[in-house]
Scaffold this active site. Structure first.
Site, PDB file in Angstrom:
ATOM      1  N   SER A 136       0.823  -1.220   0.000  1.00 28.58           N
ATOM      2  CA  SER A 136       0.000   0.000   0.000  1.00 28.58           C
ATOM      3  C   SER A 136       0.853   1.264   0.000  1.00 28.58           C
ATOM      4  CB  SER A 136      -0.885  -0.011   1.253  1.00 28.58           C
ATOM      5  OG  SER A 136      -1.414   1.264   1.513  1.00 28.58           O
ATOM      6  N   TYR A 152      -2.509   5.577  -3.851  1.00 22.96           N
ATOM      7  CA  TYR A 152      -3.519   6.593  -3.558  1.00 22.96           C
ATOM      8  C   TYR A 152      -2.975   7.863  -4.176  1.00 22.96           C
ATOM      9  CZ  TYR A 152      -5.890   3.972   0.208  1.00 22.96           C
ATOM     10  OH  TYR A 152      -6.613   3.074   0.947  1.00 22.96           O
ATOM     11  N   THR A 208      -6.240   2.903  -6.266  1.00 23.58           N
ATOM     12  CA  THR A 208      -7.471   2.809  -5.467  1.00 23.58           C
ATOM     13  C   THR A 208      -8.266   4.104  -5.606  1.00 23.58           C
ATOM     14  OG1 THR A 208      -6.459   1.272  -3.929  1.00 23.58           O
ATOM     15  CG2 THR A 208      -8.368   2.492  -3.116  1.00 23.58           C
ATOM     16  N   LYS A 235      -8.941  -0.157  -8.485  1.00 18.20           N
ATOM     17  CA  LYS A 235      -9.592  -0.847  -7.355  1.00 18.20           C
ATOM     18  C   LYS A 235     -10.599   0.076  -6.670  1.00 18.20           C
ATOM     19  CE  LYS A 235      -8.313  -2.859  -2.830  1.00 18.20           C
ATOM     20  NZ  LYS A 235      -8.534  -1.791  -1.854  1.00 18.20           N
TER      21      LYS A 235
HETATM   22  C1  LIG Z   1      -6.714  -2.605   8.004  1.00 16.54           C
HETATM   23  C2  LIG Z   1      -6.995  -2.373   6.562  1.00 16.54           C
HETATM   24  C3  LIG Z   1      -6.234  -1.447   5.860  1.00 16.54           C
HETATM   25  C4  LIG Z   1      -6.477  -1.225   4.508  1.00 16.54           C
HETATM   26  N1  LIG Z   1      -5.672  -0.348   3.818  1.00 16.54           N
HETATM   27  C5  LIG Z   1      -5.853  -0.200   2.482  1.00 16.54           C
HETATM   28  C6  LIG Z   1      -4.960   0.605   1.726  1.00 16.54           C
HETATM   29  O1  LIG Z   1      -4.009   1.172   2.243  1.00 16.54           O
HETATM   30  N2  LIG Z   1      -5.195   0.710   0.394  1.00 16.54           N
HETATM   31  C7  LIG Z   1      -6.252   0.084  -0.234  1.00 16.54           C
HETATM   32  O2  LIG Z   1      -6.422   0.221  -1.443  1.00 16.54           O
HETATM   33  N3  LIG Z   1      -7.090  -0.701   0.465  1.00 16.54           N
HETATM   34  C8  LIG Z   1      -6.912  -0.853   1.799  1.00 16.54           C
HETATM   35  N4  LIG Z   1      -7.747  -1.684   2.498  1.00 16.54           N
HETATM   36  C9  LIG Z   1      -8.835  -2.393   1.787  1.00 16.54           C
HETATM   37  C10 LIG Z   1      -8.363  -3.756   1.303  1.00 16.54           C
HETATM   38  O3  LIG Z   1      -7.388  -3.661   0.300  1.00 16.54           O
HETATM   39  C11 LIG Z   1      -9.542  -4.573   0.743  1.00 16.54           C
HETATM   40  O4  LIG Z   1     -10.225  -3.810  -0.214  1.00 16.54           O
HETATM   41  C12 LIG Z   1     -10.531  -5.024   1.823  1.00 16.54           C
HETATM   42  O5  LIG Z   1      -9.851  -5.337   3.012  1.00 16.54           O
HETATM   43  C13 LIG Z   1     -11.299  -6.225   1.315  1.00 16.54           C
HETATM   44  O6  LIG Z   1     -12.211  -6.677   2.241  1.00 16.54           O
HETATM   45  P1  LIG Z   1     -11.894  -7.883   3.267  1.00 16.54           P
HETATM   46  O7  LIG Z   1     -11.070  -7.271   4.356  1.00 16.54           O
HETATM   47  O8  LIG Z   1     -13.241  -8.286   3.719  1.00 16.54           O
HETATM   48  O9  LIG Z   1     -11.130  -8.946   2.522  1.00 16.54           O
HETATM   49  C14 LIG Z   1      -7.522  -1.916   3.855  1.00 16.54           C
HETATM   50  C15 LIG Z   1      -8.287  -2.852   4.566  1.00 16.54           C
HETATM   51  C16 LIG Z   1      -8.021  -3.089   5.904  1.00 16.54           C
HETATM   52  C17 LIG Z   1      -8.837  -4.117   6.620  1.00 16.54           C
END
Ligand SMILES: Cc1cc2nc3c(=O)[nH]c(=O)nc-3n(C[C@H](O)[C@H](O)[C@H](O)COP(=O)(O)O)c2cc1C
Length: 388
Positions: free
Chosen positions: A119, A143, A169, A259
């Protein structure tokens, strides 16, 4: 070597029968506000609950009397073969969940033969991930921040580290309202305040690790992480449009995925722009609560894109059977977020290994029980979504 006591953390991680067991272990090991940062979502957490519940709507229609002695799980995505249709998605501040952080996740992904996405909000630099998992397929997630020059520097860091897939994203024009974090007064890094003293007594191992490891900071963006939502709103550029994908594409030599796609018409427009892939995602319910549920939206996106871009899905994937269902409904692969973070919080790198083992075993078993004869045999005739 003496046998480890049965109750050791490693033994408990190894004995986890599913991802939910690892979630329970994670809740015990990590301080409440860290666990809640991972486990929580925006506002009423309706999107998160629906994403998970959507997989309970799945009804399989297994074929019988098929030779399922082999059930190959390998698939090709973006022109390269991976061992199963799973991608470890981007998550910020991964070293907050466990000191081993992004490096551990990248190594586990490398061992499992699946991609890992670092990320923009990572706490390890792209070069650090590349050094930890030199033979892994390491991707980078962007981002778009207000300072355009900074975006270009970030992209160069990723590209120089050998990352050849960029995931942009697009569902965070502004920060979502994650109420568990607001209520805990979560700062990143977490601070041990008066009410934290009790936390330290309850989770001594986590705090000891945290206080004795490399300080938690962003590796690719400026700004001391503190109030997360405030920082997001300050840094991220809310004026980004489809037109900006053009300059991103011209600045990025590799493959490009978008995404956070939550409508079939947006997916169609992106496919027309020629992006390599779209990820149907509502950020695990962490942004706009009550946004469309990825698994339910998937078939319409697959239809709209009509093979011009690859379609991926995330949100609520917790088992190999979930992966099989999403692929049967048209996803090339599933991204996972919380599933691997539960493993990481529960047991560090071994916990992430365990999650990937469980997903693989569950996928193989589901393919065999479905009579699908491998991931390539999955199709919409094997799955339907019940009304309830
Ligand atoms: C703690 C956490 C941090 C996340 N940080 C990012 C991020 O920095 N960039 C991003 O595109 N998505 C981020 N996400 C979203 C995840 O990439 C993903 O879309 C999401 O977790 C999918 O759902 P799931 O947790 O039910 O598998 C984050 C999700 C979580 C749980």
């Amino acid at each position: 070597m003496p046998e480890r006591p049965r109750w050791s953390r490693a033994a408990r991680v190894a004995a986890a029968a599913d991802v939910w067991d690892l979630r329970r272990l994670a809740a015990k090991r990590a301080p409440r506000m860290v666990f809640d940062y991972v486990d929580g979502a925006a506002e009423g957490e309706v999107s998160l609950a629906r994403s998970v519940a959507a997989f309970r709507r799945v009804e399989f229609a297994p074929r019988v009397l098929r030779d399922v002695s082999e059930a190959p799980t390998a698939v090709e995505i973006l022109g390269r073969r991976i061992s199963m249709p799973v991608v470890l998605g981007p998550t910020g501040f991964t070293r907050m969940m466990h000191r081993a952080g992004e490096r551990a996740v990248a190594r586990a992904a490398q061992r499992a033969g699946v991609p890992y996405t670092l990320s923009t909000m990572g706490t390890t630099a792209p070069a650090g991930v590349a050094a930890a998992a030199p033979a892994g397929w390491n991707w980078f997630q962007l981002y778009v921040v207000r300072d355009r020059a900074r975006n270009l520097e970030t992209l160069s860091m990723a590209s120089e580290a050998g990352m050849d897939v960029l995931v942009v994203t697009v569902d965070v024009p502004v920060a979502g309202a994650r109420l568990r974090d607001v209520r805990h007064g979560l700062t990143v890094p977490p601070t041990l305040r008066w009410r934290g003293a009790l936390e330290a007594v309850r989770h001594p191992a986590w705090w000891l690790d945290f206080l004795t490891s490399e300080p938690l900071r962003f590796a690719t963006v400026d700004g001391a992480p503190e109030d997360l939502a405030g920082l997001t709103n300050l840094m991220f550029d809310p004026s980004v449009t489809f037109a900006d994908l053009e300059w991103i594409r011209s600045a990025w030599p590799g493959r490009l995925l978008v995404k956070g796609v939550q409508r079939a018409d947006d997916a169609k427009e992106l496919a027309a722009l020629g992006v390599d892939g779209v990820v149907v995602s509502n950020h695990g319910g962490r942004q706009l609560d009550r946004a469309a549920t990825p698994l339910e939206l998937l078939p319409s996106v697959v239809e709209a894109v009509d093979g011009r871009s690859e379609v991926f899905l995330d949100g609520g994937v917790r088992s190999g059977a979930d992966v099989a269902a999403a692929v049967a409904l048209g996803a090339r692969a599933c991204f996972i977020g919380r599933a691997y973070l539960y493993g990481l919080m529960a047991g560090g790198e071994a916990g992430v290994d365990r999650v990937l083992e469980l997903l693989r075993a569950g996928l193989v078993r589901t393919l065999q029980l479905l009579g699908a004869g491998g991931v390539d045999g999955l199709g919409p005739d094997l799955v339907r979504l019940r009304d309830r």
